[in-house]
Write an enzyme that holds these catalytic residues in place. Structure first.
Site, mmCIF file in Angstrom:
data_model
loop_
_atom_site.group_PDB
_atom_site.id
_atom_site.type_symbol
_atom_site.label_atom_id
_atom_site.label_comp_id
_atom_site.label_asym_id
_atom_site.label_seq_id
_atom_site.Cartn_x
_atom_site.Cartn_y
_atom_site.Cartn_z
ATOM 1 C CB SER A 186 -30.118 17.404 -16.278
ATOM 2 O OG SER A 186 -28.867 17.510 -16.928
ATOM 3 C CG HIS A 214 -32.238 18.593 -13.290
ATOM 4 N ND1 HIS A 214 -33.098 19.168 -14.205
ATOM 5 C CD2 HIS A 214 -31.005 19.063 -13.587
ATOM 6 C CE1 HIS A 214 -32.415 19.949 -15.017
ATOM 7 N NE2 HIS A 214 -31.148 19.899 -14.667
ATOM 8 C CE LYS A 244 -31.565 23.003 -13.820
ATOM 9 N NZ LYS A 244 -30.565 24.026 -13.468
#
Length: 396
Positions: A186, A214, A244
């Protein structure tokens, strides 16, 4: 009266962090977390959100979340193992398993919870975990909680991983050995070398665990890092977050049915924490359906990411070795990184500084997270501000 010892400890340490440029100020957002945000009454181009696909403010998700509140209430009412498992949770888990190409899935309250839950449910003091040196804090904490021997290997260094795997196996000290890695890292935006990791795991009979927080929604046309490499039959644990790219809140582990059955009876956050709300479960399911039906948002994310990356590189910023839309501007010194962020915010771009301990000392940076919701005009405006501030600080 509060403890004087505690006051001394807190005051001294907060002052020390401020002095070294490591104290983080929190900026409350007034309204939705979209491609533009409002902070202290000022509208800013938002380049600090994990809302990769813009789904956190998507009308389709809002509608199903509202409907779930009307049909099921605002809370699950209990832990999953008593009577907090709603039909909405089962639908979500079925959809995750389809999305990830696995037999089953289990959902948790957060991605952090997943790593605390799943690692310690399978690994113990008789085992060892080979962990990438740049793995996320939640992986590190999950490994510590398991009480397994933690063996760090150099970041994405396959020679070091093979060497340490061989030593661990040949020592005869451990019942089980796991290799664990982020799918996408990340802070730098680079991708794990999963094909090589899986080869090494097969050679030494290692358990494999990929944290794809991610990568989901980003790689593999949205399906994640493991599917990007076509390795869904070779990775034991696919962990991910619903917070996310999915745009909501929560986390999950996807894998074989027997693994998920075990996690449902042995992972502590599942056993001892109330389930995610009906609205969150329904909105997450809808987001995954959108990703399975169309790659449009994923393609837009990559288009915007590549555009911003090319613009920053052309201006002369050090953007590291990112292979994903995550684009750091590496400044180096912590106070300079914080000053850079402050000036960007003053000029109209919200790009938060990231400093030690989140990244190694001396690699302070501003991290840019373009999303599918940004327009080309917003990105052009952001690049103009980066040029102005970068030149004023002699960074470019």
């Amino acid at each position: 009266m509060s403890s004087k010892t505690l006051d001394i400890f807190l005051n001294e340490n907060i002052a020390d962090l401020k002095e070294r440029g490591l104290y983080n100020e929190i900026d409350p957002v007034e309204g939705p977390n979209g491609p533009k945000i409002t902070i202290n009454g000022k509208t800013l181009i938002n380049l600090s959100s994990n809302n990769y696909l813009g789904l956190a403010t998507d009308e389709r998700l809002k509608q199903v979340a509202k409907a779930a509140i009307d049909s099921h209430g605002v809370g699950a009412g209990a832990v999953r193992t008593i009577n907090g498992t709603l039909d909405l949770h089962l639908k979500l888990e079925e959809k995750i398993a389809q999305f990830k190409g696995t037999q089953a899935a289990i959902s948790f309250q957060s991605g952090f919870n997943c790593n605390m839950a799943a690692i310690s449910a399978v690994m113990d003091k008789n085992d060892a975990i080979l962990s990438d040196a740049l793995n996320h804090a939640s992986i590190i904490d999950g490994c510590r909680l398991s009480k397994a021997k933690i063996i760090r290997f150099e970041h994405s260094d396959m020679n070091d991983l093979r060497k340490k795997a061989k030593e661990a196996v040949e020592s005869g000290l451990y019942k089980k050995i796991m290799v664990i890695t982020d799918g996408v890292f990340s802070m730098d935006g680079d991708i794990a070398k999963l094909p090589e990791i899986v080869d090494i795991a097969e050679e030494f009979d290692l358990l494999t665990y990929v944290d794809d927080a991610h990568g989901s929604g980003v790689l593999g046309k949205g399906a994640g890092t493991v599917k990007h490499f076509g390795l869904q039959d070779k990775v034991d644990f696919q962990m991910g977050t619903l917070s996310k790219a999915i745009g909501v809140i929560g986390g999950y582990v996807a894998g074989k049915q027997n693994l998920i059955d075990w996690l449902k009876v042995r992972s502590r956050p599942f056993l001892f924490s109330t389930a995610v709300s009906p609205a969150d479960a329904a909105a997450s399911t809808k987001a995954i359906e959108i990703l399975m039906e169309s790659t449009e948002l994923n393609e837009k994310l990559w288009e915007n990411g590549n555009y911003l990356k090319a613009g920053l590189k052309e201006l002369g910023f050090n953007i590291g070795n990112s292979e994903t839309p995550i684009t750091p501007c590496i400044v180096g010194e912590e106070k300079a990184a914080q000053e850079f962020s402050k000036r960007l915010i003053d000029a109209g771009v919200y790009a938060k500084s990231i400093v030690f301990p989140t990244v190694p000392r001396g690699t302070g940076r501003v991290r840019n997270m373009p999303s599918a919701a940004h327009t080309k005009e917003m990105l052009d405006e952001a690049l103009a501000i980066y040029e102005k501030v970068g030149k004023a600080m002699n960074l470019i």
